[in-house]
Write an enzyme that holds these catalytic residues in place. Structure first.
Site, short mmCIF file in Angstrom:
data_model
loop_
_atom_site.label_atom_id
_atom_site.label_comp_id
_atom_site.label_asym_id
_atom_site.label_seq_id
_atom_site.Cartn_x
_atom_site.Cartn_y
_atom_site.Cartn_z
N ASP A 87 1.04 -0.83 0.38
CA ASP A 87 0.38 0.13 0.35
C ASP A 87 0.75 1.14 -0.27
O ASP A 87 1.83 1.29 0.06
CB ASP A 87 -1.33 -0.07 1.26
CG ASP A 87 -1.51 -1.47 1.41
OD1 ASP A 87 -2.00 -1.83 0.51
OD2 ASP A 87 -2.07 -1.66 2.35
N TYR A 145 5.58 -9.42 8.03
CA TYR A 145 5.16 -8.21 7.78
C TYR A 145 5.40 -8.04 9.66
O TYR A 145 4.85 -8.38 10.40
CB TYR A 145 3.92 -7.66 7.70
CG TYR A 145 3.89 -7.40 5.84
CD1 TYR A 145 3.86 -5.89 5.56
CD2 TYR A 145 3.39 -8.58 4.68
CE1 TYR A 145 4.09 -5.53 4.49
CE2 TYR A 145 3.20 -8.26 3.96
CZ TYR A 145 3.29 -6.75 3.30
OH TYR A 145 3.29 -6.71 1.87
#
Length: 290
Positions: A87, A145
């Site tokens: 993103d 992540y």
């Protein structure tokens, strides 16, 4: 070749910086005879094989500069294949891409040559030769992540761009219990933002192999490793775990939340700035040193 990269931001570039990057990319492309330069962020998975892999810390916003720098180093137009998309505003502690290369600079010296042409918040770490059919995205077995939360009444001026501040107190045990419920193979539609092509095709089952929360003073770090992710999945997952830490959700409610497949039952989508692509795992490749 494959390239490993480091990068400070993933798409949080100012408009003026993007314009400079675009001008430099166009100039580099024109210098090597390419009339229509291709930017990484506009076309992140072009059809190229044969192969170096480069690992880096990469800001996706700097992809234009990276592709231009590679073209300059190789003295030819370079198009890259990336480990995936992130993103806007997400950082990458370790990122990989591959590209075709038949230049004169030895493979082991490509990171040095690249770093001389890149801004300081993007660093190439290592390069190595990979098989012709290697694909930086599809060869990855798992990705990790990290999401960083700062529990404080005020922002820290030294890391406010790389973590999300929340007012506490936070219950670490509740956060850890909620995170543990996400481990396993599940339908994660409840953690998927609208607009997901995977969701549109019913492809929302993923396997999370690890999901933990650790505290270091005011800093709380959620770490999640999975074989794939849905749109905004980690940011929503962290928002859900945060709700448990704030006492707004019972950690035991997570299994029912997943079974509901209802986005409305999960926590908020946290800001991109706290999220890092921390690692991309390629079992068959030698890992560079951090």
């Amino acid at each position: 070749l494959g390239l490993w990269l480091w990068d400070r931001y993933a798409v949080g570039m100012r408009a003026s910086t993007r314009q400079v990057a675009r001008r430099e990319h166009v100039a580099a492309a024109q210098a090597i005879g390419t009339s229509t330069p291709r930017s990484l962020w506009a076309e992140i998975l072009p059809n190229v094989m044969n192969n170096l892999i480069v690992v880096a810390t990469l800001e996706m916003a700097h992809a234009i500069l990276l592709e231009a720098a590679l073209s300059s180093v190789a003295d030819q137009a370079i198009t890259v294949t990336c480990a995936g998309r992130t993103d806007a505003g997400v950082h990458a502690r370790r990122f990989a891409l591959n590209f075709h290369y038949d230049g004169r600079i030895p493979v082991q010296r490509i990171p040095l040559a690249l770093n001389a042409r890149l801004p300081m918040d993007v660093r190439a770490l290592a390069a190595q030769q990979v098989p012709d059919d290697f694909h930086a995205r599809y060869a990855a077995h798992a990705k990790t992540y990290h999401y960083r939360l700062r529990c404080s009444a005020v922002d820290d001026p030294f890391d406010y761009e790389t973590c999300h501040r929340v007012n506490g107190p936070l219950d670490l045990a509740a956060m850890q219990a909620a995170a543990a419920h996400f481990v396993g193979r599940h339908d994660f539609l409840a953690l998927c933002a609208s607009g997901s092509s995977a969701a549109a095709h019913g492809d929302t089952v993923r396997t999370i192999t690890a999901c933990t929360v650790q505290q270091d003073g005011e800093l709380y770090t959620l770490s999640v490793t999975a074989d794939g992710y849905l749109y905004n999945m980690v940011r929503i997952l962290t928002g859900t775990v945060l709700q448990a830490g704030l006492g707004k959700m019972n950690p035991a409610a997570v299994p029912a939340l997943l079974q509901s497949r209802n986005r409305g039952q999960a926590g908020p989508t946290l800001p991109a700035r706290g999220l890092f692509l921390w690692d991309v795992q390629y079992p068959d490749l030698e890992r560079p040193n951090d």
